[in-house]
Design an enzyme around this catalytic site. Structure first.
Site, PDB file in Angstrom:
ATOM      1  N   ASP A 284       0.853  -1.180   0.000  1.00 50.87           N
ATOM      2  CA  ASP A 284       0.000   0.000   0.000  1.00 50.87           C
ATOM      3  C   ASP A 284       0.894   1.238   0.000  1.00 50.87           C
ATOM      4  O   ASP A 284       2.084   1.149   0.301  1.00 50.87           O
ATOM      5  CB  ASP A 284      -0.904  -0.010   1.237  1.00 50.87           C
ATOM      6  CG  ASP A 284      -2.025   1.010   1.140  1.00 50.87           C
ATOM      7  OD1 ASP A 284      -2.172   1.628   0.063  1.00 50.87           O
ATOM      8  OD2 ASP A 284      -2.753   1.190   2.126  1.00 50.87           O
TER       9      ASP A 284
ATOM     10  N   ASP B  12      -2.685  -3.519   6.584  1.00 48.53           N
ATOM     11  CA  ASP B  12      -2.829  -3.085   7.965  1.00 48.53           C
ATOM     12  C   ASP B  12      -4.286  -3.000   8.409  1.00 48.53           C
ATOM     13  O   ASP B  12      -4.566  -2.633   9.545  1.00 48.53           O
ATOM     14  CB  ASP B  12      -2.163  -1.714   8.168  1.00 48.53           C
ATOM     15  CG  ASP B  12      -2.757  -0.646   7.265  1.00 48.53           C
ATOM     16  OD1 ASP B  12      -3.695  -0.952   6.500  1.00 48.53           O
ATOM     17  OD2 ASP B  12      -2.294   0.512   7.323  1.00 48.53           O
TER      18      ASP B  12
ATOM     19  N   ASP C  40      -7.926  -5.870   4.313  1.00 50.55           N
ATOM     20  CA  ASP C  40      -6.827  -6.570   3.637  1.00 50.55           C
ATOM     21  C   ASP C  40      -6.787  -8.060   3.958  1.00 50.55           C
ATOM     22  O   ASP C  40      -6.029  -8.808   3.333  1.00 50.55           O
ATOM     23  CB  ASP C  40      -5.479  -5.955   4.051  1.00 50.55           C
ATOM     24  CG  ASP C  40      -5.349  -4.504   3.639  1.00 50.55           C
ATOM     25  OD1 ASP C  40      -5.722  -4.190   2.495  1.00 50.55           O
ATOM     26  OD2 ASP C  40      -4.891  -3.691   4.457  1.00 50.55           O
TER      27      ASP C  40
END
Length: 824
Positions: free
Chosen positions: A311, A573, A577
């Site tokens: 990310d 995180d 996800d």
């Protein structure tokens, strides 16, 4: 279960909010099981960890072997037990250690909640909440169960759940998801789904329910080898015992000991111990760098990764946001821009990252100007006057409109006018093109731009009917991590492709990725245009940067890359996800994010520093390369024992060695050198299939052992040499061949490797001479010594030519495979 708790539903809404549930209603829900308590940990319990390591198939085999040796009184042949016990204990200790660290992480950082019961506010543990409880939510609190807003308005950040960074306004009737945070405002909400029925619990449970297929190619290969050995040893063991006891007329003790020696030789128990210790050492080294391995074996999975999905925020850039500068708009005055922003920031209730960054910036600027004013001289009186104006200005807010994701801006009405702050395209509306050129230079560089404008209309809360007057721009940035370029440069040199998957604007993410040194960062795509699976699969290999990605698309991108033949690692995180992380070959979580993600991940960066990733890859490569090299030593013994057992069955002879002699050979030609070699730094890229490589290296030595020992046994029969002499001579010959392959796999030699060789030769001689009774080493006759020397010289030539032959066949097969690949 069908009771719908109608008592409170018949009450007026306002009264129910103020009253909450009664004590009796709470107790009723406790009985029904509607309690906000659940156990959705992805971890095994301590009991399950112990059971999984103790109650294994081969531990059962060794237990039976131990009992048989004790029954026949052959206690000296129990020298294999320390290895078995050590292997089991290390596995248990490492798993319990990882569990202990993860258990310290709670799934929700909301241990307490303010609840309304019997008309009174109470602060209780979130686990004591029940369905239909009314709770008070204020800025900074985490929502502990799925709920619906009853009264009030709040701004909620659901980024950990959905990946969307913008705050969302929640008004009466709006749904609240567990795990999200209240950014600003205050409201009363009624809990609708608690415990295992909440959103975060169901999502994590879905992740937990996914398959537990072994992801370590190395462990999977060893397990495959062990599986076949496990099938073979039972019938071979029975045949060897029957042949020795019934056919050859050996004693019961001799038949048991010979059978056990053959079985122990076939089981790669030392290979399991070597792998476990190598993984454990790698795990401990990474722990010192604040990296937690949820599963020791995940270190190898990451070492084999060739595509890394990351990310932008928290990985490429710092998690926080900062103001780079404040720029006045064209034709606008700059005199009171900062003081206006300061008063604006003081007036709005928003506590999001953007507003906090603006407040921090203005506070620093105020302090800087204050320091400048202390050094006032006649030459800077104009500057001092400006400082005094800045410090004195305090506008009074008459009306405030918080930021919402729908409008993308907030607003404040002061006595001197109405002001808006937000996304330029939303503040300006149709007039955005008038300022587009002013902000383009910043957006192209990866900055986020906010517009501060004065609104000439009458109402800031309704539709903007008048054209706002631009006053200035707030230039925001997520600072790129200091070591980002070095980190991504490492992956580039290692042939690992990096894919940036973000919910932000793809052009902005592309520029940030380029500044961080990510290769092909200019190849970006807006995932909003990837509306079919076919488009996602096509884009997976073509693009490096993916913007506006939804959580479901993350999972599909991982699948697309895997279907293209890549080994994929996914960093994350947030709860959004989790499913993509679970489907990836290796998952990495930041400890600063959702702890549900940390529970589901294989690797957790405890200090959320992505710069540790090269350390993880390097450790994995050291473990896999060294275990792969040392594994060939262990398989020599397994190949020899299997083929020798077959030879014994076919030729109707008794297996020539004892378990203690097998242990002596294993200790100094396999175990000790294998473990010492595993300590050597080795950062080379992992190539080839684990099982194929180690078998090809071990095969020449294994065949040499069988041919030499088989010939020695036949000579023993011809010359009527005592069985004890043959066993001792065979042991020494096996040690000679063992040192031959040790030297071969250690190339190029250095002082450390010469030290390993000398240490093990000395240890072998000491045990063979001083502990000869323990390891069943008898005095040999002259003819036995002569035969041993002759066969030792023959073994060197045989091993050399067999090595050349096997390597030649392997290269021929490999070249044919490469020629055939393009035709597929």
């Amino acid at each position: 279960m069908k009771k719908q708790f109608m008592s409170e539903n018949r009450m007026p809404e306002e009264k129910r909010i103020l009253r909450g549930l009664s004590k009796e209603e709470v107790e009723e829900r406790f009985i029904e099981g509607f309690v906000n308590k659940t156990d959705i940990s992805t971890e095994k319990s301590a009991k399950e960890i112990v059971k999984s390591n103790v109650f294994t198939y081969f531990n059962f085999i060794f237990l039976v072997i131990t009992i048989l040796l004790c029954v026949v009184g052959s206690f000296r042949n129990l020298t294999f037990l320390p290895i078995i016990i050590g292997n089991t204990l290390i596995g248990i200790i490492q798993e319990l250690r990882a569990k202990k660290v993860l258990d310290k992480m709670s799934l929700l950082n909301a241990p307490h909640a303010i609840v309304i019961r019997d008309g009174e506010q109470k602060k209780i543990l979130s686990e004591q909440l029940v369905k239909d409880d009314v709770i008070l939510l204020t800025a900074g609190t985490q929502i502990c169960a799925d709920a619906v807003v009853l009264k009030g308005t709040i701004q909620v950040n659901e980024s950990l759940l959905t990946g969307e960074a913008d705050e969302i306004e929640k008004t009466p009737g709006s749904r609240l998801m567990s795990g999200s945070f209240v950014v600003s405002g205050e409201c009363y909400a009624r809990l609708e789904k608690v415990g295992k029925h909440s959103y975060i619990s169901r999502l994590t449970a879905e992740a937990k329910a996914m398959g537990n297929e072994e992801q370590s190619e190395m462990i999977r290969s060893i397990n495959q080898l062990v599986k076949w050995i496990g099938i073979v040893i039972i019938p071979i063991g029975i045949i060897l015992f029957w042949q020795g006891y019934i056919v050859n007329g050996e004693t019961f003790q001799k038949s048991i000991v010979s059978m056990v020696a053959a079985i122990i030789g076939m089981i790669p128990e030392g290979l399991y111990l070597l792998t476990t210790i190598a993984l454990a050492l790698g795990t401990m080294r990474l722990a010192k760098r604040h990296v937690l391995l949820h599963d020791m074996k995940s270190i190898e999975a990451l070492a084999r990764v060739d595509v890394l999905c990351v990310d932008k925020t928290g990985t490429i850039t710092e998690a926080g946001m900062e103001v780079a500068k404040i720029v006045p708009a064209k034709d606008a005055e700059n005199t009171f821009l900062q003081s206006l922003l300061r008063d604006y920031a003081s007036a709005v209730p928003d506590n999001n990252a953007t507003m906090e960054a603006i407040r921090d910036y203005l506070e620093r600027k105020g302090k800087d100007k204050d320091r400048d004013s202390d050094t006032d001289t006649d030459s800077n009186k104009d500057k001092t006057a400006e400082v005094q104006t800045f410090m004195a200005a305090r506008r009074k807010a008459l009306e405030v409109m918080p930021f919402t994701s729908a409008t993308k801006y907030s607003g404040v009405v002061f006595e001197d006018g109405k002001y808006l702050l937000g996304a330029p395209e939303f503040v300006m509306g149709n007039a955005f093109e008038e300022i587009a050129d002013e902000i383009r230079e910043y957006t192209k560089k990866g900055y986020r731009v906010l517009l501060l404008a004065k609104y000439p209309g009458s109402d800031i809360k309704g539709t903007l009917t008048e054209k706002p007057e631009p006053l200035g721009y707030v230039i925001l940035s997520n600072p790129i991590r200091e070591n980002a370029k070095k980190t991504f440069g490492y992956f580039k040199t290692q042939g690992v492709a990096v894919k940036v998957i973000s919910g932000d604007n793809p052009e902005t993410v592309s520029e940030v990725a380029r500044c961080a040194g990510i290769e092909h960062a200019e190849k970006y795509v807006d995932a909003g245009t990837l509306d079919t699976d076919e488009k996602i699969y096509d884009a997976a290999d073509r693009y490096t940067v993916f913007g506006r990605v939804t959580p479901k698309q993350k999972q599909k991108l991982v699948h697309a890359l895997q279907d293209a033949g890549h080994t994929v690692a996914m960093t994350g995180d947030g709860v959004n996800d989790i499913l993509a992380m679970k489907d990836a070959d290796c998952s990495v979580a930041m400890a600063s994010g959702s702890e549900a993600a940390a529970q589901a991940a294989q690797v957790v960066l405890l200090d959320s520093d992505f710069a540790h990733m090269p350390d993880v890859v390097s450790e994995g490569r050291q473990v896999v390369n060294n275990v792969q090299r040392s594994a060939s030593l262990f398989l020599v013994k397994n190949i020899f024992s299997l083929l020798m057992a077959i030879f014994a069955v076919v030729s109707t002879i008794t297996y020539p060695l004892e378990p203690a002699q097998i242990s002596l050979i294993s200790m100094f030609t396999i175990g000790a050198p294998g473990f010492l070699l595993a300590l050597e730094p080795n950062r080379n890229r992992i190539e080839g299939r684990f099982l194929r490589k180690v078998l090809l290296k071990a095969l020449p030595a294994g065949l040499t052992d069988v041919l030499i020992v088989g010939s020695l046994v036949v000579c023993g029969e011809v010359f009527s040499i005592p069985a004890s002499d043959v066993a001792t001579a065979s042991t020494m010959l096996l040690c000679v061949v063992g040192f031959m392959i040790l030297i071969k796999i250690s190339h190029p030699m250095n002082k450390f490797k010469y030290g390993i060789l000398i240490f093990n030769i000395a240890g072998l001689l000491f045990c063979g001479i001083c502990l000869n009774q323990l390891f069943a080493m008898s005095q040999m006759s002259k003819i036995s010594i002569l035969l041993m020397i002759v066969f030792a010289f023959a073994a060197e030539s045989l091993f050399r030519y067999l090595t050349i032959g096997v390597e030649g066949i392997a290269k021929f097969i490999s070249s044919r495979a490469h020629r055939g690949a393009p035709q597929k």
